[in-house]
Design a protein around this motif. Structure first.
Motif, PDB file in Angstrom:
ATOM      1  N   ARG A   6       6.181   4.000  -5.829  1.00  0.00           N
ATOM      2  CA  ARG A   6       4.988   3.318  -6.347  1.00  0.00           C
ATOM      3  C   ARG A   6       4.700   2.047  -5.537  1.00  0.00           C
ATOM      4  O   ARG A   6       3.564   1.753  -5.194  1.00  0.00           O
ATOM      5  CB  ARG A   6       5.164   2.969  -7.831  1.00  0.00           C
ATOM      6  CG  ARG A   6       4.544   3.966  -8.761  1.00  0.00           C
ATOM      7  CD  ARG A   6       4.438   3.455 -10.177  1.00  0.00           C
ATOM      8  NE  ARG A   6       5.666   2.898 -10.736  1.00  0.00           N
ATOM      9  CZ  ARG A   6       6.665   3.603 -11.243  1.00  0.00           C
ATOM     10  NH1 ARG A   6       6.604   4.917 -11.257  1.00  0.00           N
ATOM     11  NH2 ARG A   6       7.729   2.998 -11.713  1.00  0.00           N
ATOM     12  N   HIS A   7       5.770   1.302  -5.232  1.00  0.00           N
ATOM     13  CA  HIS A   7       5.618   0.076  -4.442  1.00  0.00           C
ATOM     14  C   HIS A   7       4.982   0.371  -3.082  1.00  0.00           C
ATOM     15  O   HIS A   7       4.194  -0.428  -2.571  1.00  0.00           O
ATOM     16  CB  HIS A   7       6.981  -0.592  -4.268  1.00  0.00           C
ATOM     17  CG  HIS A   7       6.974  -1.779  -3.374  1.00  0.00           C
ATOM     18  ND1 HIS A   7       6.448  -2.996  -3.747  1.00  0.00           N
ATOM     19  CD2 HIS A   7       7.419  -1.949  -2.100  1.00  0.00           C
ATOM     20  CE1 HIS A   7       6.578  -3.859  -2.743  1.00  0.00           C
ATOM     21  NE2 HIS A   7       7.163  -3.242  -1.739  1.00  0.00           N
ATOM     22  N   GLN A  10      11.901  -5.828  -0.948  1.00  0.00           N
ATOM     23  CA  GLN A  10      12.083  -5.649  -2.382  1.00  0.00           C
ATOM     24  C   GLN A  10      13.135  -4.571  -2.628  1.00  0.00           C
ATOM     25  O   GLN A  10      13.273  -3.640  -1.841  1.00  0.00           O
ATOM     26  CB  GLN A  10      10.762  -5.239  -3.027  1.00  0.00           C
ATOM     27  CG  GLN A  10      10.708  -5.471  -4.489  1.00  0.00           C
ATOM     28  CD  GLN A  10       9.275  -5.490  -4.995  1.00  0.00           C
ATOM     29  OE1 GLN A  10       8.323  -5.328  -4.251  1.00  0.00           O
ATOM     30  NE2 GLN A  10       9.122  -5.693  -6.274  1.00  0.00           N
ATOM     31  N   GLU A  49      10.109   3.901  -8.601  1.00  0.00           N
ATOM     32  CA  GLU A  49       9.616   2.524  -8.463  1.00  0.00           C
ATOM     33  C   GLU A  49       9.354   2.193  -6.996  1.00  0.00           C
ATOM     34  O   GLU A  49       8.350   1.570  -6.656  1.00  0.00           O
ATOM     35  CB  GLU A  49      10.619   1.530  -9.046  1.00  0.00           C
ATOM     36  CG  GLU A  49      10.679   1.498 -10.539  1.00  0.00           C
ATOM     37  CD  GLU A  49      11.719   0.516 -11.043  1.00  0.00           C
ATOM     38  OE1 GLU A  49      12.150  -0.372 -10.278  1.00  0.00           O
ATOM     39  OE2 GLU A  49      12.100   0.643 -12.219  1.00  0.00           O
ATOM     40  N   GLY A  50      10.259   2.608  -6.126  1.00  0.00           N
ATOM     41  CA  GLY A  50      10.075   2.358  -4.696  1.00  0.00           C
ATOM     42  C   GLY A  50       8.864   3.088  -4.141  1.00  0.00           C
ATOM     43  O   GLY A  50       8.108   2.531  -3.357  1.00  0.00           O
ATOM     44  N   HIS A  81      14.536  -1.752  -5.570  1.00  0.00           N
ATOM     45  CA  HIS A  81      14.055  -1.000  -6.728  1.00  0.00           C
ATOM     46  C   HIS A  81      15.220  -0.262  -7.367  1.00  0.00           C
ATOM     47  O   HIS A  81      16.092   0.253  -6.671  1.00  0.00           O
ATOM     48  CB  HIS A  81      12.981  -0.002  -6.307  1.00  0.00           C
ATOM     49  CG  HIS A  81      11.857  -0.656  -5.571  1.00  0.00           C
ATOM     50  ND1 HIS A  81      10.860  -1.344  -6.205  1.00  0.00           N
ATOM     51  CD2 HIS A  81      11.595  -0.769  -4.250  1.00  0.00           C
ATOM     52  CE1 HIS A  81      10.021  -1.827  -5.310  1.00  0.00           C
ATOM     53  NE2 HIS A  81      10.454  -1.499  -4.111  1.00  0.00           N
ATOM     54  N   SER A  82      15.210  -0.193  -8.677  1.00  0.00           N
ATOM     55  CA  SER A  82      16.313   0.472  -9.373  1.00  0.00           C
ATOM     56  C   SER A  82      16.150   1.987  -9.409  1.00  0.00           C
ATOM     57  O   SER A  82      17.114   2.701  -9.648  1.00  0.00           O
ATOM     58  CB  SER A  82      16.468  -0.087 -10.786  1.00  0.00           C
ATOM     59  OG  SER A  82      15.258   0.037 -11.496  1.00  0.00           O
ATOM     60  N   THR A  83      14.936   2.502  -9.143  1.00  0.00           N
ATOM     61  CA  THR A  83      14.738   3.955  -9.106  1.00  0.00           C
ATOM     62  C   THR A  83      13.898   4.328  -7.889  1.00  0.00           C
ATOM     63  O   THR A  83      13.134   3.498  -7.357  1.00  0.00           O
ATOM     64  CB  THR A  83      14.011   4.476 -10.371  1.00  0.00           C
ATOM     65  OG1 THR A  83      12.677   3.959 -10.381  1.00  0.00           O
ATOM     66  CG2 THR A  83      14.752   4.092 -11.637  1.00  0.00           C
TER      67      THR A  83
END
Length: 99
Positions: free
Chosen positions: A95-96, A85, A92-93, A87-89
């Protein structure tokens, strides 16, 4: 050919991403020593980053980050799985990956 794949099927190039990250749950052993966070002493459940310049950074569960000179992009590529995946930030990464 510039139009070989439609835009929605193209992945970002290496120049378009700041780096890649993976979760490392077990203790991280480098040159025979278990790495610990210099700020809180954590020794497992790391996020390992490989940045665009091929340097490796460790982030503990508490959010402390430290550069790891004993590891390199070759080590990261050997131990990480495929990118699943984008992520734009950074948040976000993280959290993933459960941080």
């Amino acid at each position: 050919m510039p139009d070989f794949l439609p835009p929605e099927l193209r992945v970002p190039s290496c120049q378009e991403v700041a780096g890649v990250m993976m979760r490392w749950l077990q203790p991280l052993v480098v040159d025979g020593e278990v790495r610990t966070c210099p700020e809180c002493g954590a020794y497992r459940d790391w996020i390992v980053f490989c940045t665009r310049d091929d340097s490796i950074w460790l982030r503990c569960r508490a959010g402390h980050e430290t550069k790891e000179p004993g590891l390199d992009a070759v080590w990261f590529n050997r131990h990480s799985g495929p990118v699943d995946q984008f992520h734009s930030t950074l948040e976000e990464g993280l959290r993933h990956l459960g941080h």
